[in-house]
Design an enzyme around this catalytic site. Structure first.
Site, PDB file in Angstrom:
ATOM      1  N   SER A 152       1.109  -1.190  -0.077  1.00  9.39           N
ATOM      2  CA  SER A 152       0.120  -0.176  -0.092  1.00  9.39           C
ATOM      3  C   SER A 152       0.863   1.193   0.033  1.00  9.39           C
ATOM      4  O   SER A 152       1.874   1.387  -0.620  1.00  9.39           O
ATOM      5  CB  SER A 152      -0.913  -0.014   1.123  1.00  9.39           C
ATOM      6  N   TYR A 166      -5.514   6.975  -7.060  1.00  6.05           N
ATOM      7  CA  TYR A 166      -4.496   6.482  -6.598  1.00  6.05           C
ATOM      8  C   TYR A 166      -4.640   6.202  -4.914  1.00  6.05           C
ATOM      9  O   TYR A 166      -4.662   5.099  -4.428  1.00  6.05           O
ATOM     10  CB  TYR A 166      -3.189   7.060  -6.617  1.00  6.05           C
ATOM     11  N   LYS A 170      -5.229   2.549  -2.495  1.00  2.70           N
ATOM     12  CA  LYS A 170      -4.321   2.032  -1.458  1.00  2.70           C
ATOM     13  C   LYS A 170      -5.239   1.892  -0.214  1.00  2.70           C
ATOM     14  O   LYS A 170      -4.883   1.250   0.507  1.00  2.70           O
ATOM     15  CB  LYS A 170      -3.253   3.054  -1.381  1.00  2.70           C
TER      16      LYS A 170
HETATM   17  N1  LIG Z   1       7.461   5.522  -5.204  1.00  2.00           N
HETATM   18  C1  LIG Z   1       6.791   5.786  -4.262  1.00  2.00           C
HETATM   19  O1  LIG Z   1       6.661   6.823  -3.729  1.00  2.00           O
HETATM   20  C2  LIG Z   1       5.764   4.864  -3.396  1.00  2.00           C
HETATM   21  C3  LIG Z   1       5.327   5.111  -2.147  1.00  2.00           C
HETATM   22  C4  LIG Z   1       4.439   4.127  -1.682  1.00  2.00           C
HETATM   23  C5  LIG Z   1       4.095   2.961  -2.188  1.00  2.00           C
HETATM   24  N2  LIG Z   1       4.448   2.937  -3.626  1.00  2.00           N
HETATM   25  C6  LIG Z   1       3.956   1.752  -4.240  1.00  2.00           C
HETATM   26  O2  LIG Z   1       5.046   0.839  -4.455  1.00  2.00           O
HETATM   27  C7  LIG Z   1       4.516   0.144  -5.610  1.00  2.00           C
HETATM   28  C8  LIG Z   1       5.887  -0.172  -6.732  1.00  2.00           C
HETATM   29  O3  LIG Z   1       6.111   1.438  -7.144  1.00  2.00           O
HETATM   30  P1  LIG Z   1       7.467   1.889  -7.462  1.00  2.00           P
HETATM   31  O4  LIG Z   1       7.378   3.349  -6.993  1.00  2.00           O
HETATM   32  O5  LIG Z   1       8.588   0.970  -7.306  1.00  2.00           O
HETATM   33  O6  LIG Z   1       7.013   2.350  -9.115  1.00  2.00           O
HETATM   34  P2  LIG Z   1       7.741   1.754 -10.509  1.00  2.00           P
HETATM   35  O7  LIG Z   1       9.386   1.756 -10.519  1.00  2.00           O
HETATM   36  O8  LIG Z   1       6.967   2.407 -11.443  1.00  2.00           O
HETATM   37  O9  LIG Z   1       7.786   0.119 -10.537  1.00  2.00           O
HETATM   38  C9  LIG Z   1       6.069  -0.377 -10.899  1.00  2.00           C
HETATM   39  C10 LIG Z   1       6.372  -1.687 -11.041  1.00  2.00           C
HETATM   40  O10 LIG Z   1       5.079  -2.386 -11.346  1.00  2.00           O
HETATM   41  C11 LIG Z   1       5.039  -2.808 -12.563  1.00  2.00           C
HETATM   42  N3  LIG Z   1       3.632  -2.770 -13.212  1.00  2.00           N
HETATM   43  C12 LIG Z   1       2.873  -1.533 -13.332  1.00  2.00           C
HETATM   44  N4  LIG Z   1       1.716  -1.792 -13.819  1.00  2.00           N
HETATM   45  C13 LIG Z   1       1.520  -2.958 -13.925  1.00  2.00           C
HETATM   46  C14 LIG Z   1       0.572  -4.043 -14.296  1.00  2.00           C
HETATM   47  N5  LIG Z   1      -0.896  -3.603 -14.673  1.00  2.00           N
HETATM   48  N6  LIG Z   1       0.753  -5.490 -14.507  1.00  2.00           N
HETATM   49  C15 LIG Z   1       2.037  -5.864 -13.838  1.00  2.00           C
HETATM   50  N7  LIG Z   1       3.169  -4.907 -13.389  1.00  2.00           N
HETATM   51  C16 LIG Z   1       2.653  -3.729 -13.324  1.00  2.00           C
HETATM   52  C17 LIG Z   1       5.909  -2.144 -13.534  1.00  2.00           C
HETATM   53  O11 LIG Z   1       6.329  -2.926 -14.744  1.00  2.00           O
HETATM   54  P3  LIG Z   1       5.896  -2.829 -16.067  1.00  2.00           P
HETATM   55  O12 LIG Z   1       5.902  -1.329 -16.503  1.00  2.00           O
HETATM   56  O13 LIG Z   1       6.794  -3.642 -16.767  1.00  2.00           O
HETATM   57  O14 LIG Z   1       4.497  -3.384 -15.929  1.00  2.00           O
HETATM   58  C18 LIG Z   1       7.053  -1.888 -12.516  1.00  2.00           C
HETATM   59  O15 LIG Z   1       7.871  -3.211 -12.289  1.00  2.00           O
HETATM   60  C19 LIG Z   1       3.475   0.571  -6.077  1.00  2.00           C
HETATM   61  O16 LIG Z   1       2.376  -0.358  -5.884  1.00  2.00           O
HETATM   62  C20 LIG Z   1       3.342   1.994  -5.366  1.00  2.00           C
HETATM   63  O17 LIG Z   1       1.962   2.358  -5.341  1.00  2.00           O
HETATM   64  C21 LIG Z   1       5.349   3.658  -4.041  1.00  2.00           C
END
Ligand SMILES: NC(=O)c1ccc[n+]([C@@H]2O[C@H](COP(=O)([O-])OP(=O)(O)OC[C@H]3O[C@@H](n4cnc5c(N)ncnc54)[C@H](OP(=O)(O)O)[C@@H]3O)[C@@H](O)[C@H]2O)c1
Length: 309
Positions: A152, A166, A170
């Protein structure tokens, strides 16, 4: 101290949706370093191949320990097959539902198809793989402790302005995790809900803070967003894995998150008697802090929007 839920990850099979970049890749890297077998799932074959190569070469580990699967978590058929095939390779010990998307924009301004994509990817994209994995995990969980990890965000505990569905998706994951916690009590399957703060990946940098000045200003003032002080994906990965091993339900990855615990825990008990007592004492002051936060938010949103109306 109580016994950890998982003593270590050596030889365990960890499946990570969204394992090809950002937080998912950092978690994969740490699991591989501990000797886990990995299945990385995402939509792009080139990103998956690069992630597999990166992990294997940086750790000098056998690439055969890492398999990749192309699947879209928003598509029930493809993600369910990917989970079933992963299980055929090796039974799943830890399922990490991490894939997620964000699209900037206010609720009334974004296109319906984008709302649909983010909702399906972030919410149903966790529901589908969990639904597929539970019956398979249950069969062996009494001998082998296992975990379901749901990624989340602090945006699932506090409404993140300017990013439409978004935050609500979450929040929905917290409900999913609380339900699973109860449902899986008879089995040795632990549920973890991870709530990172702003983390340095492609997701929010580009999508949230990319263009709009109102959103950027509110982000800075209301959520103390500072692009120079973002969490690193490796820190988030480290805290996630620590929490999965100890079996904590709510995993916060920094002090900002942990400070929200008392306000956002809801009906889920605290992890220890010490935390329970601290949270109890903080309850009354926290109600005042949340009132002040809301009054400040109200003023800021009015002020910023009045400039453009
Ligand atoms: N960055 C932040 O500030 C933050 C904070 C709190 C929580 N989060 C959470 O952490 C998680 C990872 O995010 P991140 O920040 O690491 O972003 P990221 O670098 O953009 O990574 C997202 C990952 O999810 C995959 N993805 C996206 N849509 C998909 C789909 N429909 N089916 C399968 N794979 C999918 C992407 O690969 P492909 O594009 O190849 O599919 C990528 O591997 C997310 O759930 C995000 O909400 C992030």
């Amino acid at each position: 101290m109580s016994r950890p839920h998982l003593a270590g990850l050596k030889g365990k099979h960890v499946v990570i949706t969204g394992g090809s970049s950002g937080i998912g890749l950092a978690i994969a890297q740490r699991c591989a370093a501990e000797g886990a077998f990995l299945t990385l799932i995402s939509r792009s074959s080139s990103k998956l191949a690069a992630a597999r190569h990166h992990i294997a070469s940086s750790l000098s580990c056998n690439p055969d320990r890492i398999q990749t699967k192309i699947a879209d978590t928003s598509n029930a058929t493809t993600i369910i097959s990917a989970i079933e095939e992963s299980f055929e390779w090796k039974p799943i010990d830890v399922l990490i539902c991490n894939a997620g998307l964000a699209m900037a924009g206010m609720m009334g301004d974004v296109k319906e198809k984008d709302l649909d994509l983010v909702t399906k990817t972030n919410f149903l994209g966790c529901v589908y793989p969990i639904h597929a994995a539970i019956p398979l995990m249950k069969q062996r969980s009494l001998q082998n402790p296992s975990s379901i990890v749901i990624m989340s965000s602090l945006a699932g505990l506090v409404p993140l302005y300017g990013i439409n569905v978004y935050s609500p998706t979450k929040y929905a994951l917290k409900g999913l995790a609380e339900l699973l916690l109860l449902e899986l009590l008879p089995w040795n399957i632990r549920v973890n809900l991870v709530c990172p703060s702003f983390t340095k990946t492609n997701l929010l940098e580009e999508e949230y803070f990319g263009g709009n000045e109102i959103i950027r200003t509110i982000g800075r003032k209301l959520y103390s967003y500072n692009h120079k002080a973002l969490e690193s994906s490796d820190d988030v990965a480290m805290k996630t894995i620590e929490g999965v091993k100890t079996g904590e339900f709510l995993i916060f990855t920094n002090a900002q998150g942990a400070s929200l615990g008392p306000l956002t825990r809801g009906l889920i008990p605290s992890e220890s008697v010490g935390t329970f007592i601290i949270e109890l004492l903080l309850m009354v002051p926290y109600r005042f802090v949340s009132l002040l936060w809301f009054l400040n938010a109200k003023k800021l949103v009015h002020k910023m929007n009045s400039k453009t109306m």
